[in-house]
Design a protein around this motif. Structure first.
Motif, mmCIF file in Angstrom:
data_model
loop_
_atom_site.group_PDB
_atom_site.id
_atom_site.type_symbol
_atom_site.label_atom_id
_atom_site.label_comp_id
_atom_site.label_asym_id
_atom_site.label_seq_id
_atom_site.Cartn_x
_atom_site.Cartn_y
_atom_site.Cartn_z
ATOM 1 N N THR A 129 0.886 -1.368 0.249
ATOM 2 C CA THR A 129 -0.009 -0.156 -0.127
ATOM 3 C C THR A 129 0.903 1.207 -0.054
ATOM 4 O O THR A 129 0.722 2.435 -0.684
ATOM 5 C CB THR A 129 -0.841 0.026 1.185
ATOM 6 N N GLY A 130 1.998 1.347 0.744
ATOM 7 C CA GLY A 130 2.782 2.501 0.795
ATOM 8 C C GLY A 130 3.533 2.653 -0.289
ATOM 9 O O GLY A 130 3.983 3.753 -1.006
ATOM 10 N N VAL A 131 3.877 1.681 -1.169
ATOM 11 C CA VAL A 131 4.561 1.810 -2.356
ATOM 12 C C VAL A 131 3.695 2.475 -3.319
ATOM 13 O O VAL A 131 4.145 3.298 -4.263
ATOM 14 C CB VAL A 131 5.055 0.305 -2.925
ATOM 15 N N ILE A 132 2.413 1.910 -3.363
ATOM 16 C CA ILE A 132 1.670 2.465 -4.521
ATOM 17 C C ILE A 132 1.333 3.990 -3.939
ATOM 18 O O ILE A 132 0.981 4.949 -4.761
ATOM 19 C CB ILE A 132 0.115 1.725 -4.482
ATOM 20 N N LEU A 133 1.230 4.312 -2.898
ATOM 21 C CA LEU A 133 0.734 5.622 -2.377
ATOM 22 C C LEU A 133 1.866 6.659 -2.443
ATOM 23 O O LEU A 133 1.748 7.745 -3.315
ATOM 24 C CB LEU A 133 0.271 5.633 -0.761
ATOM 25 N N PHE A 134 3.143 6.280 -2.297
ATOM 26 C CA PHE A 134 4.297 7.430 -2.075
ATOM 27 C C PHE A 134 4.738 6.974 -3.555
ATOM 28 O O PHE A 134 5.405 7.985 -4.345
ATOM 29 C CB PHE A 134 5.057 7.080 -1.097
ATOM 30 N N GLY A 135 5.278 5.707 -3.875
ATOM 31 C CA GLY A 135 5.851 5.621 -5.300
ATOM 32 C C GLY A 135 5.000 5.906 -6.306
ATOM 33 O O GLY A 135 5.683 6.478 -7.329
ATOM 34 N N GLY A 136 3.791 5.772 -6.103
ATOM 35 C CA GLY A 136 3.070 6.236 -7.390
ATOM 36 C C GLY A 136 2.961 7.767 -7.542
ATOM 37 O O GLY A 136 2.996 8.316 -8.529
ATOM 38 N N PHE A 137 2.910 8.323 -6.403
ATOM 39 C CA PHE A 137 2.879 9.850 -6.442
ATOM 40 C C PHE A 137 4.082 10.337 -7.116
ATOM 41 O O PHE A 137 4.020 11.167 -7.808
ATOM 42 C CB PHE A 137 2.623 10.369 -5.002
ATOM 43 N N VAL A 138 5.197 9.897 -6.524
ATOM 44 C CA VAL A 138 6.702 10.532 -7.076
ATOM 45 C C VAL A 138 6.687 10.033 -8.682
ATOM 46 O O VAL A 138 6.850 10.919 -9.402
ATOM 47 C CB VAL A 138 7.723 9.807 -6.390
#
Length: 426
Positions: A2-11
């Motif tokens: 979930t964190g990867v999708i949230l922060f990685g996706g944003f960047v």
């Protein structure tokens, strides 16, 4: 995941050129659905509305409006004239004027971009007319504008205070000494560059001329004292001080006969646009914060960090470098909204004071306005000076030294940020 999708996706979306608001919304909703909350989609608008339903956030539109009104009312011109009379006589005098004028203007606007857009036009034009290098003129305007987020009342600090549940007044006190120290270090750095590059100096102004410019611009010059004095003495809250700043600027516009109804309308329209941008981001940040808490991501990050290092010294160094890199790609407000909920538990475990971190975070991310690829300040100043962005970016490198030195001092010398708020407020 979930964190990867949230922060990685944003960047990833930001790097691909997607607008910040859309990138934040898409990554937040994607993480929300991946976490299995699709059947409770009503939480999305609920969390967004709750995120902006905070009285402390009312200070933001008022200070943005005050900055817009100051530029429209010609307050910037009067500040520049006074600064020129005081320090213009020295070698590289107009470069010193650039810094001093930004210092005074910051005490009333709290915004780096308002500084560049308002004072920048005057400063760059005057410096070029006196024979200063155009790239250096634009670069110095960007560097001096970074006093805006550090000298209270800072819009960025108000956002951080809301996110971290810390006192706005305590944060304002914490940035006062670092802001003044940064201005002094910038002046020393410019004096050294002025001698090396043989920059021009202005004709010395007499005491009578200095007094004349001071009287001419007295209303503009006392603006920071009125606003900050009202906050620090407890006469007003930060939000009420924003209202006071607007009323005082309107009074100055009437006094100087320099503010028309059209100017007020344009200032209000710009304020609404800028505030809407910030509030949409803040609203989605509430969704991000709720999701981060539900998924226990801060605890996981804290455990991972502590498993790899137990040294506060190393952690602060890595954190500072990380924030500098993030500032190159993401604007200050969205970066704070994404990072603060994640980092606060880690900071608490390492014993880093939240006030100290707020100042460190604000300065590190502010440096990003001068660095590609985002570099909003870089784009604005380059356009004003009509110079290639890459030239201005190269010219700002020697002016970064005071900023980076202060960042290290804030990171490893907590008393620099904590002494004054502790002295005043206990």
């Amino acid at each position: 995941m979930t964190g990867v999708i949230l922060f990685g996706g944003f960047v990833a979306l930001v790097v691909l050129g997607i607008p910040v608001i859309r990138a934040l919304a898409c990554s937040a909703i994607a993480a929300f659905l991946y976490a299995g909350f699709g059947r409770t989609s009503f939480l999305v608008p609920q969390q967004i509305l709750e995120g902006v339903d905070a009285a402390s956030l009312l200070a933001i539109p008022f200070f943005i409006m005050a900055g817009n009104l100051m530029n429209a009312a010609g307050v910037s011109d009067r500040i520049f004239a006074f600064a020129s009379a005081v320090v213009g006589r020295f070698r590289g005098g107009l470069a010193q004027v650039n810094i001093l004028a930004s210092l005074i203007f910051s005490g009333a606007s709290g915004s780096a971009l308002a500084d560049i857009a308002g004072l920048g036009t005057i400063e760059i034009r005057a410096m070029r007319q006196r024979g200063y290098n155009a790239d250096f003129s634009a670069a110095l305007t960007i560097a001096s504008s970074m006093l805006g987020p550090l000298i209270p009342p800072s819009i960025g600090l108000i956002v951080y205070a809301y996110l971290s549940e810390t006192s706005v007044v305590r944060l304002f006190l914490a940035t006062l000494l670092p802001g003044l120290l940064l201005a002094a270090m910038m002046m020393v750095n410019v004096a050294w560059l002025a001698r090396r590059r043989e920059m021009p100096r202005e004709e010395p102004a007499s005491l009578r001329e200095i007094g004349s410019t001071a009287i001419h611009g007295i209303g503009a010059l006392v603006s920071p004292a009125i606003i900050l004095g009202a906050i620090f003495t407890g006469v007003t809250t930060a939000t009420e001080a924003g209202v006071l700043a607007c009323l005082w600027t309107l009074f100055l516009g009437w006094l100087y006969r320099s503010l028309t109804l059209r100017d007020i309308w344009n200032a209000a329209r710009s304020t609404v646009t800028a505030t809407a941008f910030i509030m949409i981001i803040v609203g989605f940040s509430a969704l991000v914060g709720w999701l981060v808490a539900i998924q226990a991501l801060p605890q996981a990050l804290a455990d991972f960090t502590l498993a790899n290092t137990d040294s506060k010294f190393v952690f602060i160094g890595i954190l500072s470098l990380f924030l500098l890199v993030i500032g190159c790609f993401i604007e200050s407000v969205p970066a704070k909204i994404i990072l603060v909920p994640m980092l606060l538990p880690v900071l608490d475990k390492f014993g880093v004071d939240r006030i100290q971190f707020g100042v460190l975070l604000t300065l590190a991310l502010s440096i990003g306005i001068a660095t590609p690829p985002m570099g909003v300040g870089l784009f604005i100043a380059s356009k004003i000076a009509n110079r290639p962005i890459e030239n201005v970016a190269a010219a700002i490198l020697p002016l970064m030294l005071p900023l980076l030195l202060l960042l290290v001092m804030i990171a490893y010398w907590p008393a620099l940020t904590l002494w004054l708020p502790t002295l005043v407020m206990g």
